[in-house]
Design a protein around this motif. Structure first.
Motif, PDB file in Angstrom:
ATOM      1  N   SER A   4       5.293   7.979 -11.366  1.00 53.63           N
ATOM      2  CA  SER A   4       6.681   7.321 -11.044  1.00 53.63           C
ATOM      3  C   SER A   4       6.692   5.966 -10.103  1.00 53.63           C
ATOM      4  O   SER A   4       7.384   5.157 -10.168  1.00 53.63           O
ATOM      5  CB  SER A   4       7.532   8.497 -10.223  1.00 53.63           C
ATOM      6  OG  SER A   4       7.010   8.507  -8.961  1.00 53.63           O
ATOM      7  N   ILE A   5       5.778   5.931  -9.469  1.00 57.52           N
ATOM      8  CA  ILE A   5       5.508   4.711  -8.536  1.00 57.52           C
ATOM      9  C   ILE A   5       4.447   3.577  -8.813  1.00 57.52           C
ATOM     10  O   ILE A   5       4.492   2.808  -8.233  1.00 57.52           O
ATOM     11  CB  ILE A   5       5.269   5.303  -7.000  1.00 57.52           C
ATOM     12  CG1 ILE A   5       3.969   5.498  -6.885  1.00 57.52           C
ATOM     13  CG2 ILE A   5       6.095   6.297  -6.306  1.00 57.52           C
ATOM     14  CD1 ILE A   5       3.316   5.620  -5.308  1.00 57.52           C
ATOM     15  N   LEU A   6       3.763   3.889  -9.873  1.00 59.46           N
ATOM     16  CA  LEU A   6       2.821   2.825 -10.503  1.00 59.46           C
ATOM     17  C   LEU A   6       3.475   1.490 -10.444  1.00 59.46           C
ATOM     18  O   LEU A   6       2.723   0.555 -10.166  1.00 59.46           O
ATOM     19  CB  LEU A   6       2.188   3.345 -11.489  1.00 59.46           C
ATOM     20  CG  LEU A   6       0.837   2.509 -12.014  1.00 59.46           C
ATOM     21  CD1 LEU A   6      -0.128   2.540 -10.772  1.00 59.46           C
ATOM     22  CD2 LEU A   6      -0.042   2.847 -13.286  1.00 59.46           C
ATOM     23  N   PRO A   7       4.543   1.239 -11.055  1.00 59.21           N
ATOM     24  CA  PRO A   7       4.982  -0.113 -11.092  1.00 59.21           C
ATOM     25  C   PRO A   7       5.364  -0.783  -9.931  1.00 59.21           C
ATOM     26  O   PRO A   7       4.894  -2.022  -9.754  1.00 59.21           O
ATOM     27  CB  PRO A   7       6.420   0.045 -11.909  1.00 59.21           C
ATOM     28  CG  PRO A   7       6.302   1.209 -12.998  1.00 59.21           C
ATOM     29  CD  PRO A   7       5.396   2.382 -11.895  1.00 59.21           C
TER      30      PRO A   7
ATOM     31  N   THR B 142       0.235  -4.666  -5.433  1.00 65.75           N
ATOM     32  CA  THR B 142      -1.292  -5.049  -5.465  1.00 65.75           C
ATOM     33  C   THR B 142      -1.306  -6.671  -5.831  1.00 65.75           C
ATOM     34  O   THR B 142      -2.030  -7.534  -5.383  1.00 65.75           O
ATOM     35  CB  THR B 142      -2.082  -4.358  -6.544  1.00 65.75           C
ATOM     36  OG1 THR B 142      -2.059  -3.089  -6.050  1.00 65.75           O
ATOM     37  CG2 THR B 142      -3.484  -4.842  -6.519  1.00 65.75           C
ATOM     38  N   ARG B 143      -0.386  -7.036  -6.898  1.00 68.60           N
ATOM     39  CA  ARG B 143      -0.345  -8.525  -7.284  1.00 68.60           C
ATOM     40  C   ARG B 143       0.188  -9.509  -6.154  1.00 68.60           C
ATOM     41  O   ARG B 143      -0.259 -10.437  -6.035  1.00 68.60           O
ATOM     42  CB  ARG B 143       0.641  -8.614  -8.594  1.00 68.60           C
ATOM     43  CG  ARG B 143      -0.226  -8.005  -9.705  1.00 68.60           C
ATOM     44  CD  ARG B 143       0.029  -8.773 -11.045  1.00 68.60           C
ATOM     45  NE  ARG B 143      -0.580  -8.315 -12.194  1.00 68.60           N
ATOM     46  CZ  ARG B 143      -0.181  -8.938 -13.452  1.00 68.60           C
ATOM     47  NH1 ARG B 143       0.750  -9.795 -13.444  1.00 68.60           N
ATOM     48  NH2 ARG B 143      -0.894  -8.088 -14.291  1.00 68.60           N
ATOM     49  N   LEU B 144       1.090  -9.021  -5.310  1.00 64.51           N
ATOM     50  CA  LEU B 144       1.604  -9.473  -4.155  1.00 64.51           C
ATOM     51  C   LEU B 144       0.594  -9.876  -3.078  1.00 64.51           C
ATOM     52  O   LEU B 144       0.184 -10.893  -2.523  1.00 64.51           O
ATOM     53  CB  LEU B 144       2.765  -8.880  -3.751  1.00 64.51           C
ATOM     54  CG  LEU B 144       3.459  -9.632  -2.603  1.00 64.51           C
ATOM     55  CD1 LEU B 144       3.920 -11.008  -2.633  1.00 64.51           C
ATOM     56  CD2 LEU B 144       4.432  -8.587  -1.949  1.00 64.51           C
ATOM     57  N   GLN B 145      -0.259  -8.750  -2.884  1.00 64.01           N
ATOM     58  CA  GLN B 145      -1.490  -8.996  -2.025  1.00 64.01           C
ATOM     59  C   GLN B 145      -2.408  -9.767  -2.440  1.00 64.01           C
ATOM     60  O   GLN B 145      -3.256 -10.353  -1.570  1.00 64.01           O
ATOM     61  CB  GLN B 145      -2.068  -7.614  -1.808  1.00 64.01           C
ATOM     62  CG  GLN B 145      -1.169  -6.561  -1.037  1.00 64.01           C
ATOM     63  CD  GLN B 145      -1.828  -5.109  -0.846  1.00 64.01           C
ATOM     64  OE1 GLN B 145      -2.454  -4.416  -1.738  1.00 64.01           O
ATOM     65  NE2 GLN B 145      -1.503  -4.411   0.242  1.00 64.01           N
ATOM     66  N   THR B 146      -2.738  -9.996  -3.694  1.00 68.85           N
ATOM     67  CA  THR B 146      -3.797 -11.001  -4.169  1.00 68.85           C
ATOM     68  C   THR B 146      -3.238 -12.228  -4.694  1.00 68.85           C
ATOM     69  O   THR B 146      -4.052 -12.984  -4.904  1.00 68.85           O
ATOM     70  CB  THR B 146      -4.410 -10.329  -5.540  1.00 68.85           C
ATOM     71  OG1 THR B 146      -3.382 -10.122  -6.367  1.00 68.85           O
ATOM     72  CG2 THR B 146      -5.085  -8.986  -5.053  1.00 68.85           C
TER      73      THR B 146
END
Length: 125
Positions: free
Chosen positions: A53-56, A62-66
């Motif tokens: 349910s929360i993976l998206p 994660t993309r924002l962090q990188t």
């Protein structure tokens, strides 16, 4: 007598009272194993459902962090979700799901099992 079998005494003597000849301790152990199995499987399934349910949101985070400062990916989580949807639809939003579920089931199963064990030990004191 019926009252002895109902109280488990017939079971402890090896009689045929309500437990098919098992001792009261054996019946209690089997019940404990069943409860532990239910807790472990439920924990594993709950972890898988939670991550599904929360993976998206996690992928966007994660993309924002990188993201490099000033890059097109240096935006908020909601914008990341929109960009991921346009980039690859459901596949992009759920990138890494199989690996996440392989990790989630055993770790959450162990956590639920440990919780139930601790609760059992605390109640027995």
């Amino acid at each position: 007598p019926a009252t002895a079998a109902a109280a488990g005494e017939g079971c402890a003597r090896g009689g045929s009272g309500g437990a098919g000849g098992y001792s009261a301790g054996t019946v209690q152990t089997l019940s404990g194993v069943r409860e532990a199995t239910i807790a472990v499987v439920s924990g594993g399934m709950a972890g898988c459902m939670m991550w599904t349910s929360i993976l998206p949101i996690d992928v966007a985070k994660t993309r924002l962090q990188t993201a490099s400062p000033g890059s097109p990916w240096d935006v908020g989580v909601a914008r990341h979700l929109q960009m991921l949807w346009r980039e690859g639809g459901v596949r992009a939003l759920y990138a890494g799901l199989p690996a996440t579920l392989v990790r989630a089931f055993p770790s959450n199963a162990a956590q639920f099992g440990a919780w139930e064990l601790c609760m059992h030990l605390l109640k027995s004191e």
